[in-house]
Design a protein around this motif. Structure first.
Motif, PDB file in Angstrom:
ATOM      1  N   GLY A  39       1.121  -1.260   0.002  1.00 15.98           N
ATOM      2  CA  GLY A  39       0.150  -0.150  -0.188  1.00 15.98           C
ATOM      3  C   GLY A  39       0.976   1.196   0.178  1.00 15.98           C
ATOM      4  N   PRO A  40       0.071   2.670  -0.053  1.00 14.91           N
ATOM      5  CA  PRO A  40       1.039   3.643  -0.377  1.00 14.91           C
ATOM      6  C   PRO A  40       1.435   4.084   0.950  1.00 14.91           C
ATOM      7  CG  PRO A  40      -1.458   3.870  -0.598  1.00 14.91           C
ATOM      8  CD  PRO A  40      -1.290   2.407  -0.552  1.00 14.91           C
ATOM      9  N   SER A  41       2.408   4.947   0.931  1.00 17.82           N
ATOM     10  CA  SER A  41       2.829   5.495   2.371  1.00 17.82           C
ATOM     11  C   SER A  41       1.647   6.592   2.839  1.00 17.82           C
ATOM     12  CB  SER A  41       4.066   6.420   2.213  1.00 17.82           C
ATOM     13  OG  SER A  41       3.936   7.564   1.053  1.00 17.82           O
ATOM     14  N   VAL A  42       1.607   6.701   4.247  1.00 22.93           N
ATOM     15  CA  VAL A  42       0.749   7.619   4.839  1.00 22.93           C
ATOM     16  C   VAL A  42       1.317   9.011   4.549  1.00 22.93           C
ATOM     17  CG1 VAL A  42       0.058   8.567   6.968  1.00 22.93           C
ATOM     18  CG2 VAL A  42       0.188   6.107   6.636  1.00 22.93           C
ATOM     19  N   HIS A  43       0.252   9.896   3.940  1.00 24.27           N
ATOM     20  CA  HIS A  43       0.668  11.060   3.700  1.00 24.27           C
ATOM     21  C   HIS A  43       0.722  12.301   4.758  1.00 24.27           C
ATOM     22  CE1 HIS A  43       1.166  14.773   1.067  1.00 24.27           C
ATOM     23  NE2 HIS A  43       0.012  15.238   1.548  1.00 24.27           N
ATOM     24  N   ASN A  44       1.811  12.985   4.795  1.00 22.02           N
ATOM     25  CA  ASN A  44       1.690  14.079   6.122  1.00 22.02           C
ATOM     26  C   ASN A  44       1.953  15.292   5.323  1.00 22.02           C
ATOM     27  OD1 ASN A  44       2.276  15.565   8.043  1.00 22.02           O
ATOM     28  ND2 ASN A  44       4.172  14.384   8.746  1.00 22.02           N
ATOM     29  N   PRO A  45       0.658  15.986   5.482  1.00 27.28           N
ATOM     30  CA  PRO A  45       0.404  17.484   4.590  1.00 27.28           C
ATOM     31  C   PRO A  45       1.544  18.296   5.205  1.00 27.28           C
ATOM     32  CG  PRO A  45      -1.645  16.441   5.088  1.00 27.28           C
ATOM     33  CD  PRO A  45      -0.592  15.508   5.883  1.00 27.28           C
ATOM     34  N   SER A  46       1.978  18.218   6.171  1.00 26.44           N
ATOM     35  CA  SER A  46       2.842  19.312   6.703  1.00 26.44           C
ATOM     36  C   SER A  46       4.198  19.391   6.064  1.00 26.44           C
ATOM     37  CB  SER A  46       2.859  19.104   8.459  1.00 26.44           C
ATOM     38  OG  SER A  46       3.767  17.958   8.661  1.00 26.44           O
ATOM     39  N   LEU A  47       4.497  18.284   5.584  1.00 30.11           N
ATOM     40  CA  LEU A  47       5.732  18.012   4.641  1.00 30.11           C
ATOM     41  C   LEU A  47       5.828  18.760   3.475  1.00 30.11           C
ATOM     42  CD1 LEU A  47       6.800  14.700   5.901  1.00 30.11           C
ATOM     43  CD2 LEU A  47       7.356  16.683   7.164  1.00 30.11           C
ATOM     44  N   ASP A  48       4.479  19.043   3.118  1.00 25.82           N
ATOM     45  CA  ASP A  48       4.374  19.295   1.579  1.00 25.82           C
ATOM     46  C   ASP A  48       5.165  20.663   1.443  1.00 25.82           C
ATOM     47  OD1 ASP A  48       2.701  17.372   0.932  1.00 25.82           O
ATOM     48  OD2 ASP A  48       0.791  18.217   0.995  1.00 25.82           O
ATOM     49  N   LEU A  49       5.936  20.930   0.489  1.00 21.75           N
ATOM     50  CA  LEU A  49       6.373  22.267  -0.072  1.00 21.75           C
ATOM     51  C   LEU A  49       5.472  23.003  -0.807  1.00 21.75           C
ATOM     52  CD1 LEU A  49       9.757  20.616  -1.191  1.00 21.75           C
ATOM     53  CD2 LEU A  49       9.347  21.952   1.059  1.00 21.75           C
ATOM     54  N   THR A  50       4.312  23.515  -0.220  1.00 27.70           N
ATOM     55  CA  THR A  50       3.366  24.382  -0.728  1.00 27.70           C
ATOM     56  C   THR A  50       3.692  25.666  -0.754  1.00 27.70           C
ATOM     57  OG1 THR A  50       1.779  24.525   1.229  1.00 27.70           O
ATOM     58  CG2 THR A  50       1.551  22.636  -0.299  1.00 27.70           C
ATOM     59  N   VAL A  51       3.045  26.636  -1.150  1.00 27.40           N
ATOM     60  CA  VAL A  51       3.256  28.087  -0.765  1.00 27.40           C
ATOM     61  C   VAL A  51       2.905  28.292   0.628  1.00 27.40           C
ATOM     62  CG1 VAL A  51       2.933  28.751  -3.293  1.00 27.40           C
ATOM     63  CG2 VAL A  51       0.967  28.564  -1.759  1.00 27.40           C
ATOM     64  N   ALA A  52       2.174  27.678   1.254  1.00 27.41           N
ATOM     65  CA  ALA A  52       2.038  27.747   2.704  1.00 27.41           C
ATOM     66  C   ALA A  52       3.275  27.468   3.496  1.00 27.41           C
ATOM     67  CB  ALA A  52       0.898  27.457   3.247  1.00 27.41           C
ATOM     68  N   ASN A  53       4.157  26.661   3.123  1.00 29.20           N
ATOM     69  CA  ASN A  53       5.337  26.281   3.899  1.00 29.20           C
ATOM     70  C   ASN A  53       6.245  27.497   4.054  1.00 29.20           C
ATOM     71  OD1 ASN A  53       8.093  25.203   4.035  1.00 29.20           O
ATOM     72  ND2 ASN A  53       7.060  23.275   4.039  1.00 29.20           N
ATOM     73  N   PRO A  54       7.128  27.648   5.357  1.00 33.40           N
ATOM     74  CA  PRO A  54       7.513  28.917   5.647  1.00 33.40           C
ATOM     75  C   PRO A  54       8.666  28.719   4.959  1.00 33.40           C
ATOM     76  CG  PRO A  54       6.756  28.035   7.616  1.00 33.40           C
ATOM     77  CD  PRO A  54       6.322  27.024   6.586  1.00 33.40           C
TER      78      PRO A  54
END
Length: 385
Positions: A39-54
């Motif tokens: 199965g796929p890995s558990v996704h952790n949104p806090s690690l996303d390199l989005t425009v909201a990432n400091p």
């Protein structure tokens, strides 16, 4: 883009076995088995390199401060915020050609600068197809994205303005997805697929509300309108030249489009959207390259794009877009001429969320408007589950 036509001593074995068993017990208790084959890995949104990432925000601010000066350098076609080979946020500079060493700084305010030769970034009306396209647009499953479909059609297919023919050529793009506005369903594509004809010179016409939208596009029916079918009508709602997105919509002709909004080789969508992040896996379904997959490589992109005044016409205006999404497009494998208007979604099997609306690029980079910017401009929502 729119198309115109390792060894151990045996004495250590008991110790090694005990150690491996201990490690196995500890790792077996974890809840996130990212290396599992079941199965796929558990996704952790806090690690996303989005425009909201400091960390991303910090580099974006540096990028924004220096973009005006960088864009003044002959050969620079855009900038963005991305990551280097080690995953560290960097400023990216895109160039039309290899520039002399030292012309682009190696760092800005202590942040690394990575230069990429992308070539010119453009929205394409071609290659013009005087003899039509045809035969292209086949996805991995053998589904044709250029053939005339039985009604109601699925999207991610060849289409465009019914009269997109001028100067001896015909043009077209992709009917990307279905949106809803005020209780009415509309086909979403690009401005330059639906409404780019703004002069009457080559065909004695300009695009106007009420004009038919067809499937397939003229480039896939040998420029013969009679061989296509009407699936919608121009709404007159278009973004350019004043807006920061490249979009237009056409009201659906009765019974002509699958009301679920299903897209060829993707299926139905989620009615929710998702923000882009660096490294995000995405896919799209379009007229020329069919179902294709890639990853997002840049955010907050500033790019300059030229637009024609009609099919195979002259330059109408050049538009500098900001806040755009950059996607890897090696050898035009993700996006090519005729894929303009394709909806970019997250690469999941069921009910993917929309990420962006593809509209421009080069042989190495594809550009998309963030989908929330498009929907905000249109005051519309995605049709989906």
């Amino acid at each position: 883009m729119k198309r115109r036509s390792l060894r151990y001593s045996w004495t250590l074995l008991p110790i090694l076995v005990a150690a491996l068993l201990t490690v196995g017990l500890w790792t077996g208790c974890g809840t996130d088995q990212s290396s599992s084959v079941t199965g796929p890995s558990v996704h952790n949104p806090s690690l996303d390199l989005t425009v909201a990432n400091p960390a991303i925000q910090k580099v974006m601010a540096i990028q924004d401060r220096h973009t005006p000066g960088l864009m003044q350098i002959d050969g620079v076609v855009g900038t963005a915020t991305g990551v280097n080979a080690n995953g560290v946020p960097v400023v990216k500079v895109y160039t039309a050609r290899q520039l002399p060493e030292g012309l682009i700084p190696m760092s800005l305010e202590g942040t690394e600068v990575v230069t990429e030769v992308t070539g010119v970034i453009h929205a394409m009306k071609g290659p013009p197809g005087g003899g039509g396209g045809g035969g292209g647009g086949h996805g991995g499953g053998g589904v044709s994205h250029t053939a005339k479909q039985s009604l109601p059609i699925q999207l991610g297919t060849s289409g465009g303005w019914a009269y997109d023919l001028a100067n001896g050529y015909c043009c077209g793009g992709t009917l990307g997805s279905l949106v809803q506005k005020g209780g009415t369903q509309y086909i979403l594509s690009n401005y330059h697929v639906f409404e780019a004809d703004i002069v009457s010179g080559g065909n004695n016409r300009v695009a106007q509300a009420g004009d038919p939208v067809i499937q397939p596009g003229l480039i896939d029916v040998n420029c013969n309108l009679a061989s296509a079918q009407t699936v919608g009508y121009l709404s007159g709602i278009k973004s350019l030249p004043s807006s920061n997105v490249d979009c237009a919509i056409a009201s659906v002709a009765s019974g002509a489009v699958d009301p679920s909004g299903a897209i060829l080789e993707i299926g139905t969508l989620s009615s929710s959207t998702v923000a882009a992040y660096v490294g995000q896996a995405v896919k799209k379904s379009g007229r020329t390259t069919g179902l294709s997959r890639s990853t997002i490589s840049g955010l907050n992109a500033t790019v300059s794009v030229s637009y024609e005044n009609e099919c195979a016409g002259g330059t109408a205006f050049t538009k500098t877009f900001t806040g755009q999404i950059v996607v890897d497009n090696k050898h035009s494998g993700f996006l090519d001429s005729g894929d303009s208007g394709s909806l970019m979604v997250e690469d999941v099997n069921n009910n993917p969320r929309a990420v962006g609306l593809l509209f421009a690029g080069s042989r190495t980079a594809a550009i998309a408007n963030p989908i929330d910017d498009v929907l905000s401009f249109l005051n519309a929502s995605m049709v989906g589950n």
